[in-house]
Design an enzyme around this catalytic site. Structure first.
Site, PDB file in Angstrom:
ATOM      1  N   TYR A  14     -35.642  -5.276 -78.020  1.00 53.02           N
ATOM      2  CA  TYR A  14     -36.885  -4.730 -77.465  1.00 53.02           C
ATOM      3  C   TYR A  14     -37.379  -5.513 -76.252  1.00 53.02           C
ATOM      4  O   TYR A  14     -38.409  -5.173 -75.668  1.00 53.02           O
ATOM      5  CB  TYR A  14     -37.987  -4.735 -78.532  1.00 53.02           C
ATOM      6  CG  TYR A  14     -37.669  -3.888 -79.730  1.00 53.02           C
ATOM      7  CD1 TYR A  14     -37.640  -2.503 -79.633  1.00 53.02           C
ATOM      8  CD2 TYR A  14     -37.392  -4.463 -80.968  1.00 53.02           C
ATOM      9  CE1 TYR A  14     -37.346  -1.718 -80.731  1.00 53.02           C
ATOM     10  CE2 TYR A  14     -37.102  -3.689 -82.074  1.00 53.02           C
ATOM     11  CZ  TYR A  14     -37.078  -2.319 -81.945  1.00 53.02           C
ATOM     12  OH  TYR A  14     -36.788  -1.545 -83.034  1.00 53.02           O
ATOM     13  N   HIS A  19     -42.750  -0.887 -74.157  1.00 53.43           N
ATOM     14  CA  HIS A  19     -43.706  -1.240 -75.208  1.00 53.43           C
ATOM     15  C   HIS A  19     -43.962  -2.746 -75.268  1.00 53.43           C
ATOM     16  O   HIS A  19     -44.899  -3.179 -75.931  1.00 53.43           O
ATOM     17  CB  HIS A  19     -43.178  -0.745 -76.555  1.00 53.43           C
ATOM     18  CG  HIS A  19     -44.184  -0.041 -77.408  1.00 53.43           C
ATOM     19  ND1 HIS A  19     -45.407   0.409 -76.960  1.00 53.43           N
ATOM     20  CD2 HIS A  19     -44.135   0.298 -78.728  1.00 53.43           C
ATOM     21  CE1 HIS A  19     -46.056   0.995 -77.953  1.00 53.43           C
ATOM     22  NE2 HIS A  19     -45.310   0.934 -79.041  1.00 53.43           N
ATOM     23  N   TYR A  64     -44.033  -6.405 -85.601  1.00 51.45           N
ATOM     24  CA  TYR A  64     -43.792  -5.106 -84.992  1.00 51.45           C
ATOM     25  C   TYR A  64     -45.141  -4.503 -84.621  1.00 51.45           C
ATOM     26  O   TYR A  64     -46.170  -4.793 -85.220  1.00 51.45           O
ATOM     27  CB  TYR A  64     -42.943  -4.163 -85.857  1.00 51.45           C
ATOM     28  CG  TYR A  64     -41.504  -4.619 -85.923  1.00 51.45           C
ATOM     29  CD1 TYR A  64     -40.618  -4.319 -84.898  1.00 51.45           C
ATOM     30  CD2 TYR A  64     -41.060  -5.396 -86.977  1.00 51.45           C
ATOM     31  CE1 TYR A  64     -39.308  -4.769 -84.928  1.00 51.45           C
ATOM     32  CE2 TYR A  64     -39.751  -5.853 -87.019  1.00 51.45           C
ATOM     33  CZ  TYR A  64     -38.885  -5.540 -85.991  1.00 51.45           C
ATOM     34  OH  TYR A  64     -37.596  -5.996 -86.025  1.00 51.45           O
ATOM     35  N   ASN A  66     -46.878  -1.722 -84.859  1.00 55.88           N
ATOM     36  CA  ASN A  66     -47.808  -0.979 -85.714  1.00 55.88           C
ATOM     37  C   ASN A  66     -48.574  -1.850 -86.708  1.00 55.88           C
ATOM     38  O   ASN A  66     -49.510  -1.372 -87.342  1.00 55.88           O
ATOM     39  CB  ASN A  66     -47.068   0.123 -86.468  1.00 55.88           C
ATOM     40  CG  ASN A  66     -46.474   1.149 -85.529  1.00 55.88           C
ATOM     41  OD1 ASN A  66     -46.642   1.084 -84.308  1.00 55.88           O
ATOM     42  ND2 ASN A  66     -45.768   2.109 -86.080  1.00 55.88           N
ATOM     43  N   ASN A 112     -50.684   2.579 -81.372  1.00 55.39           N
ATOM     44  CA  ASN A 112     -50.648   2.121 -82.760  1.00 55.39           C
ATOM     45  C   ASN A 112     -50.925   0.631 -82.930  1.00 55.39           C
ATOM     46  O   ASN A 112     -51.481   0.215 -83.946  1.00 55.39           O
ATOM     47  CB  ASN A 112     -49.322   2.495 -83.416  1.00 55.39           C
ATOM     48  CG  ASN A 112     -49.228   3.983 -83.664  1.00 55.39           C
ATOM     49  OD1 ASN A 112     -50.232   4.642 -83.915  1.00 55.39           O
ATOM     50  ND2 ASN A 112     -48.034   4.528 -83.580  1.00 55.39           N
TER      51      ASN A 112
END
EC number: 3.1.1.29
Length: 189
Positions: A14, A19, A64, A66, A112
């Site tokens: 990632y 994001h 993460y 969320n 989120n």
């Protein structure tokens, strides 16, 4: 102490994704001010240091996206801080790539990570630095889009935005957030 939180997802896969704009900003602050973000505490990578004489804590939640609020709530509880002591840096689909928008409070706007923070902090009243990543082209899934890296044509814009976000955080250590917001929101691309 001021807490600067960058939202993102942990792990190599990632690393340079849209994001992870918040993580990119924390890395920029870390490099610029010599504050290693390597301690594993509060389900986050953290680093304590000083920016222009002000004690700061840099935080990259490792839960993460969320679940980011869980980690942030642990940080505030441990240091006996309130949401007014923090700023969170994160990606925003509704801003053009490379643009910044600072806000003193607000809703999750469909993000989120921010939704989790609001839930775990019990308030929408915390400072934000939004880094524009633009929306995907019609027909492309948002989750696929935000988990992909920036194309070469956008990399200079995102690096400039991340650098400006770092500058905004440095200014916040010596000025009111309202003054920081007025300055950075007035910059034209």
């Amino acid at each position: 102490m001021k807490v600067i939180i960058g939202l993102g997802n942990p792990g190599k896969k990632y690393e340079d994704t849209r994001h992870n704009a918040g993580f990119m900003a924390i890395d920029k602050i870390s490099d610029k001010w010599g504050i290693p973000v390597t301690q594993n505490k509060f389900r986050a990578l953290v680093g304590e240091g000083r920016i222009e004489g002000e004690k700061v804590l840099l935080v990259k939640p490792q839960t993460y996206m969320n679940l980011s609020g869980e980690s942030v709530a642990e940080v505030l509880k441990f240091y006996k801080l309130i949401p007014d002591d923090l700023v969170v840096i994160y990606d925003d689909l509704d801003l053009p790539t490379g643009h910044l928008r600072l806000r003193e409070k607000g809703s999750a706007g469909g993000h989120n990570g921010i939704k989790s923070m609001i839930q775990h902090l019990g308030t929408q009243e915390f400072k934000r630095i939004k880094v524009g990543i633009s929306r995907p082209e019609p027909g492309r899934s948002v989750s696929d889009y935000v988990l992909n890296t920036f194309p070469v044509a956008e990399r200079a814009d995102i690096q400039e935005a991340v650098s400006l976000a770092a500058d905004a955080c440095a200014m916040w250590t010596r000025e009111s957030f309202l003054k920081v917001m007025n300055h950075f929101n007035s910059l034209k691309k």
